[in-house]
Design a protein around this motif. Structure first.
Motif, PDB file in Angstrom:
ATOM      1  N   LYS A 118      10.396   2.465  12.748  1.00 23.59           N
ATOM      2  CA  LYS A 118      10.367   1.301  13.921  1.00 23.59           C
ATOM      3  C   LYS A 118      10.431   1.604  15.189  1.00 23.59           C
ATOM      4  N   ARG A 119      11.582   2.630  15.254  1.00 22.41           N
ATOM      5  CA  ARG A 119      11.936   2.949  16.817  1.00 22.41           C
ATOM      6  C   ARG A 119      10.823   4.099  17.375  1.00 22.41           C
ATOM      7  N   ARG A 120      10.322   4.868  16.697  1.00 21.78           N
ATOM      8  CA  ARG A 120       9.533   6.057  17.134  1.00 21.78           C
ATOM      9  C   ARG A 120       8.000   5.420  17.352  1.00 21.78           C
ATOM     10  N   ILE A 121       7.600   4.409  16.408  1.00 20.92           N
ATOM     11  CA  ILE A 121       6.323   4.154  16.361  1.00 20.92           C
ATOM     12  C   ILE A 121       5.782   2.850  16.902  1.00 20.92           C
ATOM     13  N   HIS A 122       6.466   1.870  16.178  1.00 17.91           N
ATOM     14  CA  HIS A 122       6.169   0.499  16.544  1.00 17.91           C
ATOM     15  C   HIS A 122       7.269  -0.348  15.608  1.00 17.91           C
ATOM     16  N   ASP A 123       7.696  -1.521  16.150  1.00 18.02           N
ATOM     17  CA  ASP A 123       8.488  -2.285  15.255  1.00 18.02           C
ATOM     18  C   ASP A 123       8.049  -2.977  13.965  1.00 18.02           C
ATOM     19  N   GLU A 124       6.806  -2.997  14.070  1.00 20.43           N
ATOM     20  CA  GLU A 124       5.986  -3.542  13.064  1.00 20.43           C
ATOM     21  C   GLU A 124       5.089  -2.536  12.207  1.00 20.43           C
ATOM     22  N   PRO A 125       4.790  -2.621  11.073  1.00 22.18           N
ATOM     23  CA  PRO A 125       3.785  -1.820  10.488  1.00 22.18           C
ATOM     24  C   PRO A 125       2.551  -2.228  10.738  1.00 22.18           C
ATOM     25  N   PHE A 126       1.840  -1.286  10.665  1.00 22.39           N
ATOM     26  CA  PHE A 126      -0.058  -1.539  11.019  1.00 22.39           C
ATOM     27  C   PHE A 126       0.018  -1.663  12.382  1.00 22.39           C
ATOM     28  N   HIS A 127       0.836  -1.359  13.141  1.00 24.52           N
ATOM     29  CA  HIS A 127       0.602  -1.290  14.636  1.00 24.52           C
ATOM     30  C   HIS A 127       0.615  -0.020  15.230  1.00 24.52           C
ATOM     31  N   LEU A 128      -0.122   0.248  16.284  1.00 23.72           N
ATOM     32  CA  LEU A 128      -0.517   1.432  16.901  1.00 23.72           C
ATOM     33  C   LEU A 128       0.770   1.748  17.602  1.00 23.72           C
ATOM     34  N   SER A 129       1.207   2.941  17.867  1.00 20.54           N
ATOM     35  CA  SER A 129       2.379   3.341  18.931  1.00 20.54           C
ATOM     36  C   SER A 129       1.484   3.268  20.236  1.00 20.54           C
ATOM     37  N   ALA A 130       2.414   3.150  21.338  1.00 20.02           N
ATOM     38  CA  ALA A 130       1.764   3.223  22.748  1.00 20.02           C
ATOM     39  C   ALA A 130       0.698   4.043  23.142  1.00 20.02           C
ATOM     40  N   SER A 131       0.820   5.052  22.628  1.00 23.94           N
ATOM     41  CA  SER A 131      -0.007   6.007  22.781  1.00 23.94           C
ATOM     42  C   SER A 131      -1.456   6.310  21.927  1.00 23.94           C
ATOM     43  N   GLY A 132      -1.355   5.342  20.768  1.00 26.97           N
ATOM     44  CA  GLY A 132      -2.460   5.184  19.885  1.00 26.97           C
ATOM     45  C   GLY A 132      -2.456   6.240  18.904  1.00 26.97           C
ATOM     46  N   ASP A 133      -1.424   7.193  18.798  1.00 28.41           N
ATOM     47  CA  ASP A 133      -1.586   8.193  18.053  1.00 28.41           C
ATOM     48  C   ASP A 133      -0.846   8.129  16.865  1.00 28.41           C
ATOM     49  N   LEU A 134       0.101   7.072  16.720  1.00 25.28           N
ATOM     50  CA  LEU A 134       1.020   7.016  15.341  1.00 25.28           C
ATOM     51  C   LEU A 134       0.997   5.506  14.875  1.00 25.28           C
ATOM     52  N   SER A 135       0.851   5.343  13.555  1.00 27.21           N
ATOM     53  CA  SER A 135       1.136   4.043  12.903  1.00 27.21           C
ATOM     54  C   SER A 135       1.893   4.066  11.723  1.00 27.21           C
ATOM     55  N   TRP A 136       2.329   3.201  11.112  1.00 25.58           N
ATOM     56  CA  TRP A 136       3.232   3.327   9.892  1.00 25.58           C
ATOM     57  C   TRP A 136       3.018   2.245   9.026  1.00 25.58           C
ATOM     58  N   GLU A 137       3.264   2.456   7.726  1.00 24.64           N
ATOM     59  CA  GLU A 137       3.434   1.300   6.755  1.00 24.64           C
ATOM     60  C   GLU A 137       4.385   1.647   5.853  1.00 24.64           C
ATOM     61  N   GLU A 138       4.727   0.395   5.083  1.00 27.72           N
ATOM     62  CA  GLU A 138       5.815   0.735   3.745  1.00 27.72           C
ATOM     63  C   GLU A 138       4.784   0.895   2.255  1.00 27.72           C
ATOM     64  N   VAL A 139       4.817   1.786   1.619  1.00 26.96           N
ATOM     65  CA  VAL A 139       4.059   1.532   0.429  1.00 26.96           C
ATOM     66  C   VAL A 139       4.807   1.498  -0.686  1.00 26.96           C
ATOM     67  N   GLU A 140       4.171   1.138  -1.877  1.00 28.14           N
ATOM     68  CA  GLU A 140       4.999   1.465  -3.295  1.00 28.14           C
ATOM     69  C   GLU A 140       4.984   2.883  -3.694  1.00 28.14           C
ATOM     70  N   CYS A 141       5.541   3.227  -4.683  1.00 25.18           N
ATOM     71  CA  CYS A 141       5.814   4.504  -5.432  1.00 25.18           C
ATOM     72  C   CYS A 141       4.463   5.306  -5.250  1.00 25.18           C
ATOM     73  N   ALA A 142       4.626   6.613  -4.673  1.00 28.85           N
ATOM     74  CA  ALA A 142       3.694   7.595  -4.732  1.00 28.85           C
ATOM     75  C   ALA A 142       3.765   8.613  -5.583  1.00 28.85           C
ATOM     76  N   GLY A 143       4.500   8.486  -6.559  1.00 30.39           N
ATOM     77  CA  GLY A 143       4.550   9.350  -7.778  1.00 30.39           C
ATOM     78  C   GLY A 143       5.354  10.665  -7.264  1.00 30.39           C
ATOM     79  N   ALA A 144       6.339  10.792  -6.167  1.00 22.31           N
ATOM     80  CA  ALA A 144       7.114  11.826  -5.986  1.00 22.31           C
ATOM     81  C   ALA A 144       8.391  11.641  -6.095  1.00 22.31           C
ATOM     82  N   CYS A 145       8.836  10.793  -7.093  1.00 26.98           N
ATOM     83  CA  CYS A 145      10.291   9.957  -7.146  1.00 26.98           C
ATOM     84  C   CYS A 145      11.166  11.167  -6.916  1.00 26.98           C
ATOM     85  N   VAL A 146      10.933  12.205  -7.827  1.00 24.04           N
ATOM     86  CA  VAL A 146      12.238  13.192  -7.875  1.00 24.04           C
ATOM     87  C   VAL A 146      12.676  13.653  -6.717  1.00 24.04           C
TER      88      VAL A 146
END
Ligand code: FES
Length: 288
Positions: A118-146
């Motif tokens: 939120k601090r480095r990219i955008h306060d909301e998921p699925f929004h581009l950073s100011a530079s357009g280089d980065l975005s983020w989202e929260e997802v469910e388990c990716a199978g690397a729980c260990v």
């Protein structure tokens, strides 16, 4: 889990078509499947379409892939909207960071990773950073729980993360560098965080025992020794003996109440020491 919908019409391109190189690859991929089963190629084709389009799969791309495979558009939409590997909106040019927010990762600090995003990219998921280089989202388990908590970026995972690790990973992506993938705390794969306690003989892993049967014998001996160590009570130490410190035990069993031990020793039908049947769950698949 976010609601996964196709991008609004104003973001959709007019059309989509594979490049000549990707089209050739697609035909070869489709040919791998038996006659009548070409639809099984839908996921690899969608993934290739996503990579060609800069990280997301548009509605025209879904229809294009459906036409190639003889699938109704809705069947392709169902797949693209189900799997979080497919992005339905334009994402960051350099990285789209998927933070696992399922229970094991959340218990190990995923919320702090989300704060970094939120601090480095955008306060909301699925929004581009100011530079357009980065975005983020929260997802469910990716199978690397260990290796929780973890993130996934494209096809790579970054595990055993602290917020500081994620800051460095974001720094690297911003510079156009490829951060080191995998665990960030120094451990290899999903080995115990305290280090290996069994099967520590290097020759088990360097290939020198291949074909000799010695590797299997050594592995069995290690396992049997570990089991024997768990089954027998530790011998009393002479008070005056300067015994060397005992090595850490692999998977130490919790102490059992004396009554249960007595029942087990008598061969009671009520013993709870029986091995449970194997799980019928499929093995977890770790993303490449
Ligand atoms: S809970 Fe995060 S990878 Fe499984």
């Amino acid at each position: 889990m976010s609601v996964r919908r196709l991008a609004p019409q104003e973001l959709q391109p007019e059309s989509f078509a594979f490049t000549a190189e990707n089209l050739d690859w697609a035909h070869k991929t489709i040919a791998k499947y038996p006659a009548g089963r070409q639809a099984s190629a839908v996921i690899p084709l969608l993934m290739r379409a996503q990579e060609q389009a800069g990280g997301w799969v548009s509605e025209p791309a879904m229809r294009y892939v459906g036409d190639m495979l003889g699938m109704a558009p809705i069947r392709v939409y169902e797949i693209a909207t189900f799997y979080t590997q497919f992005q339905l909106l334009p994402v960051g040019r350099k990285a789209h960071i998927q933070v696992c927010g399922t229970t094991p990762c959340m218990l190990k600090g995923a919320e702090n990773l989300i704060k970094v995003c939120k601090r480095r990219i955008h306060d909301e998921p699925f929004h581009l950073s100011a530079s357009g280089d980065l975005s983020w989202e929260e997802v469910e388990c990716a199978g690397a729980c260990v290796n929780a908590p973890m993130i996934q970026v494209w096809k790579d995972v970054y595990e055993d993360l602290t917020p500081e690790d994620l800051e460095k990973i974001i720094d690297a992506f911003e510079k156009g560098e490829q951060p080191q993938v995998g665990p960030q705390n120094g451990r290899r794969s999903s080995e115990p965080v305290t280090g290996l306690r069994a099967l520590t003989e290097p020759s088990l892993f360097d290939g020198s025992m291949v074909g000799t049967g010695a590797g299997l014998a050594a592995a069995r001996a290690t396992i049997e020794a570990a089991r024997a160590g768990e089954a027998q009570p530790a011998p009393a130490q002479p008070a005056a003996a300067a015994a060397p410190p005992a090595p850490p035990r692999w998977n130490p069993a919790p102490a059992k109440p004396p009554a249960a031990e007595a029942v087990k020793a008598q061969g009671s039908a009520d013993s709870t020491g029986q091995a449970k049947p194997g799980s019928d769950k499929p093995d977890a698949v770790k993303p490449n």
